[in-house]
Write a protein that holds these residues in place. Structure first.
Motif, PDB file in Angstrom:
ATOM      1  N   ARG A 178       0.520 -15.005 -10.954  1.00 31.00           N
ATOM      2  CA  ARG A 178       1.691 -14.322 -10.418  1.00 31.00           C
ATOM      3  C   ARG A 178       1.581 -12.810 -10.642  1.00 31.00           C
ATOM      4  O   ARG A 178       1.896 -12.019  -9.741  1.00 31.00           O
ATOM      5  N   ILE A 179       1.102 -12.430 -11.817  1.00 30.67           N
ATOM      6  CA  ILE A 179       0.936 -11.006 -12.111  1.00 30.67           C
ATOM      7  C   ILE A 179      -0.138 -10.389 -11.224  1.00 30.67           C
ATOM      8  O   ILE A 179       0.006  -9.260 -10.739  1.00 30.67           O
ATOM      9  N   VAL A 180      -1.216 -11.130 -10.974  1.00 31.29           N
ATOM     10  CA  VAL A 180      -2.282 -10.625 -10.097  1.00 31.29           C
ATOM     11  C   VAL A 180      -1.740 -10.415  -8.679  1.00 31.29           C
ATOM     12  O   VAL A 180      -2.033  -9.399  -8.035  1.00 31.29           O
ATOM     13  N   ASP A 181      -0.964 -11.367  -8.185  1.00 28.28           N
ATOM     14  CA  ASP A 181      -0.379 -11.225  -6.848  1.00 28.28           C
ATOM     15  C   ASP A 181       0.547 -10.012  -6.781  1.00 28.28           C
ATOM     16  O   ASP A 181       0.536  -9.247  -5.801  1.00 28.28           O
ATOM     17  N   GLU A 182       1.336  -9.828  -7.831  1.00 31.41           N
ATOM     18  CA  GLU A 182       2.224  -8.666  -7.880  1.00 31.41           C
ATOM     19  C   GLU A 182       1.410  -7.373  -7.939  1.00 31.41           C
ATOM     20  O   GLU A 182       1.778  -6.362  -7.326  1.00 31.41           O
ATOM     21  N   PHE A 183       0.296  -7.426  -8.664  1.00 30.97           N
ATOM     22  CA  PHE A 183      -0.564  -6.250  -8.761  1.00 30.97           C
ATOM     23  C   PHE A 183      -1.133  -5.866  -7.396  1.00 30.97           C
ATOM     24  O   PHE A 183      -1.122  -4.688  -7.015  1.00 30.97           O
ATOM     25  N   LEU A 184      -1.619  -6.858  -6.651  1.00 29.74           N
ATOM     26  CA  LEU A 184      -2.182  -6.562  -5.334  1.00 29.74           C
ATOM     27  C   LEU A 184      -1.130  -5.973  -4.399  1.00 29.74           C
ATOM     28  O   LEU A 184      -1.410  -5.036  -3.641  1.00 29.74           O
ATOM     29  N   ALA A 185       0.077  -6.513  -4.459  1.00 32.58           N
ATOM     30  CA  ALA A 185       1.155  -5.969  -3.624  1.00 32.58           C
ATOM     31  C   ALA A 185       1.450  -4.522  -4.016  1.00 32.58           C
ATOM     32  O   ALA A 185       1.634  -3.655  -3.143  1.00 32.58           O
ATOM     33  N   ALA A 186       1.474  -4.256  -5.312  1.00 36.07           N
ATOM     34  CA  ALA A 186       1.758  -2.896  -5.777  1.00 36.07           C
ATOM     35  C   ALA A 186       0.604  -1.945  -5.449  1.00 36.07           C
ATOM     36  O   ALA A 186       0.818  -0.800  -5.048  1.00 36.07           O
ATOM     37  N   ALA A 187      -0.628  -2.437  -5.593  1.00 36.51           N
ATOM     38  CA  ALA A 187      -1.796  -1.581  -5.364  1.00 36.51           C
ATOM     39  C   ALA A 187      -1.916  -1.151  -3.914  1.00 36.51           C
ATOM     40  O   ALA A 187      -2.457  -0.083  -3.612  1.00 36.51           O
ATOM     41  N   THR A 188      -1.425  -1.983  -3.003  1.00 38.92           N
ATOM     42  CA  THR A 188      -1.524  -1.668  -1.574  1.00 38.92           C
ATOM     43  C   THR A 188      -0.245  -1.061  -1.022  1.00 38.92           C
ATOM     44  O   THR A 188      -0.138  -0.819   0.182  1.00 38.92           O
ATOM     45  N   SER A 189       0.722  -0.810  -1.895  1.00 40.12           N
ATOM     46  CA  SER A 189       1.997  -0.245  -1.441  1.00 40.12           C
ATOM     47  C   SER A 189       1.907   1.253  -1.187  1.00 40.12           C
ATOM     48  O   SER A 189       2.775   1.821  -0.526  1.00 40.12           O
ATOM     49  N   GLY A 190       0.870   1.885  -1.752  1.00 40.27           N
ATOM     50  CA  GLY A 190       0.751   3.329  -1.616  1.00 40.27           C
ATOM     51  C   GLY A 190       1.619   4.095  -2.598  1.00 40.27           C
ATOM     52  O   GLY A 190       1.688   5.326  -2.545  1.00 40.27           O
ATOM     53  N   ARG A 191       2.267   3.380  -3.519  1.00 33.03           N
ATOM     54  CA  ARG A 191       3.155   4.019  -4.493  1.00 33.03           C
ATOM     55  C   ARG A 191       2.673   3.740  -5.904  1.00 33.03           C
ATOM     56  O   ARG A 191       2.081   2.706  -6.188  1.00 33.03           O
ATOM     57  N   THR A 192       2.956   4.688  -6.782  1.00 25.82           N
ATOM     58  CA  THR A 192       2.510   4.567  -8.171  1.00 25.82           C
ATOM     59  C   THR A 192       3.481   3.772  -9.026  1.00 25.82           C
ATOM     60  O   THR A 192       3.065   3.003  -9.901  1.00 25.82           O
ATOM     61  N   GLU A 193       4.769   3.916  -8.784  1.00 29.45           N
ATOM     62  CA  GLU A 193       5.785   3.334  -9.669  1.00 29.45           C
ATOM     63  C   GLU A 193       5.661   1.818  -9.831  1.00 29.45           C
ATOM     64  O   GLU A 193       5.756   1.309 -10.966  1.00 29.45           O
ATOM     65  N   PRO A 194       5.448   1.052  -8.743  1.00 27.90           N
ATOM     66  CA  PRO A 194       5.331  -0.404  -8.938  1.00 27.90           C
ATOM     67  C   PRO A 194       4.142  -0.782  -9.822  1.00 27.90           C
ATOM     68  O   PRO A 194       4.213  -1.773 -10.566  1.00 27.90           O
ATOM     69  N   LEU A 195       3.067  -0.010  -9.753  1.00 36.94           N
ATOM     70  CA  LEU A 195       1.911  -0.283 -10.597  1.00 36.94           C
ATOM     71  C   LEU A 195       2.216   0.008 -12.060  1.00 36.94           C
ATOM     72  O   LEU A 195       1.858  -0.780 -12.941  1.00 36.94           O
ATOM     73  N   VAL A 196       2.873   1.125 -12.307  1.00 36.90           N
ATOM     74  CA  VAL A 196       3.202   1.495 -13.691  1.00 36.90           C
ATOM     75  C   VAL A 196       4.009   0.391 -14.358  1.00 36.90           C
ATOM     76  O   VAL A 196       3.796   0.066 -15.533  1.00 36.90           O
ATOM     77  N   ARG A 197       4.938  -0.213 -13.606  1.00 39.98           N
ATOM     78  CA  ARG A 197       5.795  -1.259 -14.181  1.00 39.98           C
ATOM     79  C   ARG A 197       5.006  -2.501 -14.588  1.00 39.98           C
ATOM     80  O   ARG A 197       5.441  -3.258 -15.461  1.00 39.98           O
ATOM     81  N   LEU A 198       3.845  -2.710 -13.965  1.00 32.15           N
ATOM     82  CA  LEU A 198       3.041  -3.888 -14.288  1.00 32.15           C
ATOM     83  C   LEU A 198       2.079  -3.661 -15.452  1.00 32.15           C
ATOM     84  O   LEU A 198       1.494  -4.614 -15.972  1.00 32.15           O
ATOM     85  N   LEU A 199       1.910  -2.404 -15.860  1.00 30.55           N
ATOM     86  CA  LEU A 199       0.915  -2.061 -16.876  1.00 30.55           C
ATOM     87  C   LEU A 199       1.544  -1.873 -18.247  1.00 30.55           C
ATOM     88  O   LEU A 199       2.714  -1.518 -18.368  1.00 30.55           O
ATOM     89  N   THR A 200       0.753  -2.100 -19.289  1.00 30.51           N
ATOM     90  CA  THR A 200       1.184  -1.725 -20.631  1.00 30.51           C
ATOM     91  C   THR A 200       1.086  -0.208 -20.757  1.00 30.51           C
ATOM     92  O   THR A 200       0.344   0.446 -20.022  1.00 30.51           O
ATOM     93  N   GLY A 201       1.811   0.346 -21.692  1.00 31.90           N
ATOM     94  CA  GLY A 201       1.803   1.795 -21.854  1.00 31.90           C
ATOM     95  C   GLY A 201       0.436   2.354 -22.187  1.00 31.90           C
ATOM     96  O   GLY A 201       0.103   3.487 -21.814  1.00 31.90           O
ATOM     97  N   ASP A 202      -0.375   1.556 -22.902  1.00 27.33           N
ATOM     98  CA  ASP A 202      -1.703   2.024 -23.312  1.00 27.33           C
ATOM     99  C   ASP A 202      -2.814   1.392 -22.473  1.00 27.33           C
ATOM    100  O   ASP A 202      -3.955   1.259 -22.932  1.00 27.33           O
TER     101      ASP A 202
END
Length: 314
Positions: A178-202
């Motif tokens: 599920r996280i991988v699917d969300e990642f692909l959607a965020a990665a192809t959205s052209g926006r940074t914010e959805p990706l940041v929400r999926l990542l750990t701070g470090d």
């Protein structure tokens, strides 16, 4: 010395285990294959009738061959261009070896193989033989010509070093997908914010191009830096199509028992991105793009059923 049919059968029976040990020790499928072949040559030259426990004999010979390779590999990696990452193995590759326990699965994960580069050759041997294959310290001590107590000490030291670099709690397969699917959607959205929400701070992202494929020599560190890099990586562009020679397809699978994206162009694997996922998000992306380390992945891919790509890049 000519081998009997029984001798050949005994070696063939041991081969999968030998390859799995060698791969964990060396982090390279091609080097593992060479080590197993050299072990066979020594088996061929030995007086096999006097070998009481062939599996133990073969494991000892293989281990010493790998120790020699580990020593020389350290010198080679000092001149390696950019980041050095292990050679990935795709889902179903027999070289992945036993996966019955969490420890066995963990020992061949891309993250742990990368962390094992920090260990001394002896630490790596003891860690692999004990953690992944359950060898008793008595047998490990005989292989390395050390005391049983020394083997136990080395194992605890190696396990501590690996644990210090890997503190994430793993998630189950369904949650990871599920996280991988969300990642692909965020990665192809052209926006940074959805990706940041999926990542750990470090979070980190690093890649191995081996000097043959463009790859940053230093890792991207921190959620924003990693998200910005990922957004750019998935952004369409004619220059990128020209660089790779077309528009590759992206598939979701596992590599080294962890979620991974496989990038394929004209039937050839040109990249494998392994993802380290914990309960608090995606902690790391480790991408292999060096063509010298993707030949086995390409062969395995060609022989497997993988369906249609989830997306086409560029």
């Amino acid at each position: 010395m000519a081998l009997t049919v029984n001798d050949m059968d005994r070696f063939k029976a041991a081969m999968p285990r030998l390859e799995a040990i060698a791969y964990r020790l060396l982090g390279s499928a091609s080097d593992a294959e060479d080590a197993v072949q050299d072990t066979f040559l020594r088996w061929q030259a030995a007086d096999t009738e006097r070998i009481e426990v062939p599996e133990a004999w073969l494991t000892k010979v293989l281990t010493h061959l790998c120790l020699n390779q580990l020593t020389s590999a350290r010198a080679r990696r000092e001149t390696y261009v950019g980041q050095w990452l292990p050679e990935p193995l795709l889902a179903g590759d027999p070289m992945l070896g036993p996966a019955d326990t969490a420890e066995q699965r963990e020992s061949v994960s891309y993250a742990v193989l990368a962390l094992m580069e920090r260990l001394t050759p002896n630490e790596r041997v003891v860690y692999v033989l004990r953690e992944a294959f359950g060898h008793p310290h008595r047998r490990i001590a005989e292989i390395l010509d050390i005391t049983e107590a020394a083997s136990q000490q080395i194992f605890h030291r190696a396990k501590k070093h690996v644990a210090e670099g890997r503190t994430r709690t793993e998630v189950d397969g369904a949650a990871a997908r599920r996280i991988v699917d969300e990642f692909l959607a965020a990665a192809t959205s052209g926006r940074t914010e959805p990706l940041v929400r999926l990542l750990t701070g470090d979070a980190i992202a690093l890649g191995d191009g081996g000097g043959k494929v463009p790859a940053r020599t230093k890792a991207f560190e921190g959620a924003l830096a990693v998200a910005t890099f990922i957004r750019g990586l998935f952004k369409p562009g004619r220059a990128k199509r020209a660089l790779v020679g077309g528009s590759p397809g992206v598939f979701v699978t596992t590599a080294n028992n962890t979620p991974a994206l496989v990038v394929v162009l004209d039937g050839r694997v040109i990249g494998v991105m392994c993802m380290e996922i914990g309960t608090d998000g995606i902690a790391a992306f480790r991408s292999q793009a060096n063509p010298d380390k993707l030949a086995r992945a390409t062969r395995h891919w060609a022989a497997s059923d993988h369906g249609e790509p989830l997306l086409v890049m560029f």
